[in-house]
Design a protein around this motif. Structure first.
Motif, short mmCIF file in Angstrom:
data_model
loop_
_atom_site.label_atom_id
_atom_site.label_comp_id
_atom_site.label_asym_id
_atom_site.label_seq_id
_atom_site.Cartn_x
_atom_site.Cartn_y
_atom_site.Cartn_z
N UNK A 185 -32.09 12.30 -1.46
CA UNK A 185 -30.68 12.17 -1.13
C UNK A 185 -30.45 12.33 0.36
N UNK A 186 -29.78 11.40 0.90
CA UNK A 186 -29.49 11.46 2.32
C UNK A 186 -28.01 11.80 2.45
N UNK A 187 -27.75 13.04 2.66
CA UNK A 187 -26.37 13.52 2.66
C UNK A 187 -25.69 13.25 4.00
N UNK A 188 -24.52 12.75 3.93
CA UNK A 188 -23.68 12.74 5.12
C UNK A 188 -23.01 14.11 5.17
N UNK A 189 -22.95 14.68 6.35
CA UNK A 189 -22.37 16.01 6.48
C UNK A 189 -20.88 15.99 6.16
N UNK A 190 -20.28 14.83 6.34
CA UNK A 190 -18.84 14.72 6.14
C UNK A 190 -18.52 13.25 5.94
N UNK A 191 -17.53 13.01 5.10
CA UNK A 191 -17.30 11.63 4.73
C UNK A 191 -15.82 11.42 4.45
N UNK A 192 -15.27 10.32 4.93
CA UNK A 192 -13.90 9.94 4.55
C UNK A 192 -13.92 8.46 4.18
N UNK A 193 -13.55 8.16 2.96
CA UNK A 193 -13.46 6.78 2.50
C UNK A 193 -12.00 6.51 2.17
N UNK A 194 -11.40 5.62 2.95
CA UNK A 194 -9.95 5.40 2.84
C UNK A 194 -9.65 4.09 2.09
N UNK A 195 -8.51 4.05 1.42
CA UNK A 195 -8.20 2.88 0.60
C UNK A 195 -7.75 1.64 1.39
N UNK A 196 -7.25 1.83 2.61
CA UNK A 196 -6.79 0.66 3.37
C UNK A 196 -6.77 1.00 4.87
N UNK A 197 -6.54 -0.04 5.67
CA UNK A 197 -6.59 0.13 7.13
C UNK A 197 -5.53 1.12 7.60
N UNK A 198 -4.36 1.10 6.97
CA UNK A 198 -3.27 2.01 7.38
C UNK A 198 -3.71 3.47 7.20
N UNK A 199 -4.33 3.77 6.07
CA UNK A 199 -4.78 5.15 5.83
C UNK A 199 -5.92 5.53 6.78
N UNK A 200 -6.78 4.57 7.05
CA UNK A 200 -7.90 4.79 7.99
C UNK A 200 -7.30 5.15 9.36
N UNK A 201 -6.33 4.37 9.81
CA UNK A 201 -5.69 4.61 11.11
C UNK A 201 -5.04 5.99 11.15
N UNK A 202 -4.38 6.34 10.08
CA UNK A 202 -3.67 7.62 10.01
C UNK A 202 -4.65 8.79 10.06
N UNK A 203 -5.85 8.57 9.57
CA UNK A 203 -6.81 9.66 9.39
C UNK A 203 -7.77 9.82 10.58
N UNK A 204 -8.01 8.76 11.33
CA UNK A 204 -9.21 8.72 12.18
C UNK A 204 -9.22 9.79 13.27
N UNK A 205 -8.12 10.00 13.97
CA UNK A 205 -8.16 10.97 15.08
C UNK A 205 -8.32 12.40 14.56
N UNK A 206 -7.67 12.72 13.44
CA UNK A 206 -7.84 14.06 12.86
C UNK A 206 -9.28 14.24 12.39
N UNK A 207 -9.87 13.18 11.85
CA UNK A 207 -11.26 13.22 11.40
C UNK A 207 -12.19 13.52 12.58
N UNK A 208 -11.97 12.84 13.70
CA UNK A 208 -12.77 13.08 14.91
C UNK A 208 -12.71 14.57 15.29
N UNK A 209 -11.50 15.10 15.27
CA UNK A 209 -11.35 16.50 15.68
C UNK A 209 -12.03 17.45 14.69
N UNK A 210 -11.92 17.16 13.40
CA UNK A 210 -12.60 18.01 12.40
C UNK A 210 -14.10 17.97 12.62
N UNK A 211 -14.63 16.80 12.91
CA UNK A 211 -16.08 16.68 13.15
C UNK A 211 -16.50 17.56 14.32
#
Ligand code: TXA
Ligand code: MG
Length: 353
Positions: A289-315
């Protein structure tokens, strides 16, 4: 620094020349009285922002545009009718009262009326035009929550208003309306397609125009977490620290493919589909198993856009080293998302700025 819901207090601080961070529908902004040069100067100091990158002026009433712009051409009025309040900043001939520090000495000024109840109330109560860049330390991912503002600027500003997570998550579109047709200088919350429905002649700035400094923000490194950001295009190999992982290739845009190798510690994935190694197969007789330490799979581009900067900061907070970002089609909000991802990955920016 005060965390507060007291908009009346915050409006007074702004009027008196202080720095207040506030929510908008795009990202949180760091505001100062736009007609007070010292107050605006403090924004640059707090952010560590290069002085040659001009600020957007925020207004709480449409008619306030005439306090900061000398002239509002017909196509700009049509765009304002269609998209204000909203994620569209319009570059106009600069009004007399706007100090050089706001526009970096240009004879144009960017203006926007944000679509967020707290921002509008603040601007209306303050009763003055408010210059506001994104409320992050220069170069860092834009803040989409109050916590992100506190993380970057908590000890450098007078207060931050609460307004929930930003609805759009990427900055406003910047469109230059000083010429014959509107010219998009920065992709953002209003897409080119949407602009063209209102003013059909709207076009993108050419590479030459951008290179000659028409869109000053473009020259500076932006949106970068500490972790390395890597774009994953459909069909491209997944490179991990300079080497292809096993026979790792990403499959079609929708599904992802098999990834033969392992993902080293500290790698994160964000995209519209599962990362390529999901459920990876047996190797050498044992499940690998090759685990990703963290993962976000979003349902659409709008959700991806809404999430991306917060995701960067969490990483960054979790000490991760690499963030793999799945590319999206450059249409609608996807154009803005791809612009931010590319710039976060270091493409097209001057090194070391
Ligand atoms: O959504 C947003 O626009 C957010 C929120 C807080 O409103 N603000 C924001 O500001 O993103 P900032 O400073 O991070 O980005 C301002 C962009 C830069 O790319 C800058 O170069 C461009 O607007 N800009 C400002 N004034 C300009 C002008 N007179 N001519 C051309 N570009 C201008
Ligand atoms: Mg910014």
């Amino acid at each position: 620094m005060t965390r507060t819901d007291d908009i009346v207090w915050a409006a007074r601080v702004l009027r008196e020349g202080g720095l207040i961070a506030f929510p908008t529908e795009t990202v949180y902004g760091l505001g100062a009285h736009a007609l007070m040069p010292e107050a605006v100067g403090a924004i640059f100091t707090a952010k560590g922002r290069p002085q040659d990158n001009p600020l957007i002026i925020h207004i709480g009433r449409r008619e306030d545009v005439y306090r900061v712009a000398r002239d509002v051409p017909g196509h700009a009025l049509r765009l304002m009718d269609a998209f204000w309040p909203g994620p569209l900043s319009i570059v106009l001939p600069r009004g007399r009262d706007v100090p050089d520090v706001v526009t970096a000495g240009r004879d144009t000024v960017a203006v926007r009326m944000p679509d967020h109840a707290v921002a509008l109330r603040l601007l209306q109560l303050a009763g003055v035009p408010v210059a506001a860049p994104s409320a992050n330390r220069s170069g860092r991912p834009s803040p989409t929550t109050r916590e992100a503002v506190l993380e970057d600027l908590g000890d450098r500003i007078d207060g931050v208003l609460e307004g929930g997570a930003a609805r759009v998550g990427l900055e406003s579109t910047v469109v230059d309306c000083t010429g014959l047709v509107p010219v998009v200088l920065r992709h953002g919350g209003v897409s080119l397609e949407e602009l063209r429905l209102v003013v059909p002649g709207t076009r993108l700035a050419t590479m030459l125009e951008l290179a000659s400094g028409r869109s000053p923000g473009i020259q500076h490194a932006h949106y970068r977490p500490r972790a390395r950001v890597r774009l994953v295009f459909p069909g491209s190999a997944v490179l991990v620290r300079g080497a292809t992982v096993g026979d790792a290739t990403v499959g079609d845009a929708a599904g992802g493919g098999a990834m033969g190798g392992s993902v080293p510690d500290g790698c994160a994935w964000i995209g519209l589909s599962e990362p390529p190694d999901a459920g990876s197969a047996e190797r050498e007789g044992r499940a690998h198993y090759t685990q990703w330490a963290k993962k976000a799979v979003l349902p659409d581009v709008e959700s991806y856009a809404r999430r991306v900067f917060a995701f960067f900061r969490e990483c960054d907070r979790e000490g991760l080293t690499d963030i793999y970002c799945q590319a999206v089609p450059r249409e609608g909000l996807g154009a803005a998302l791809m612009d931010r991802l590319e710039r976060a990955s270091g493409a097209g920016t001057l090194p070391g700025t």
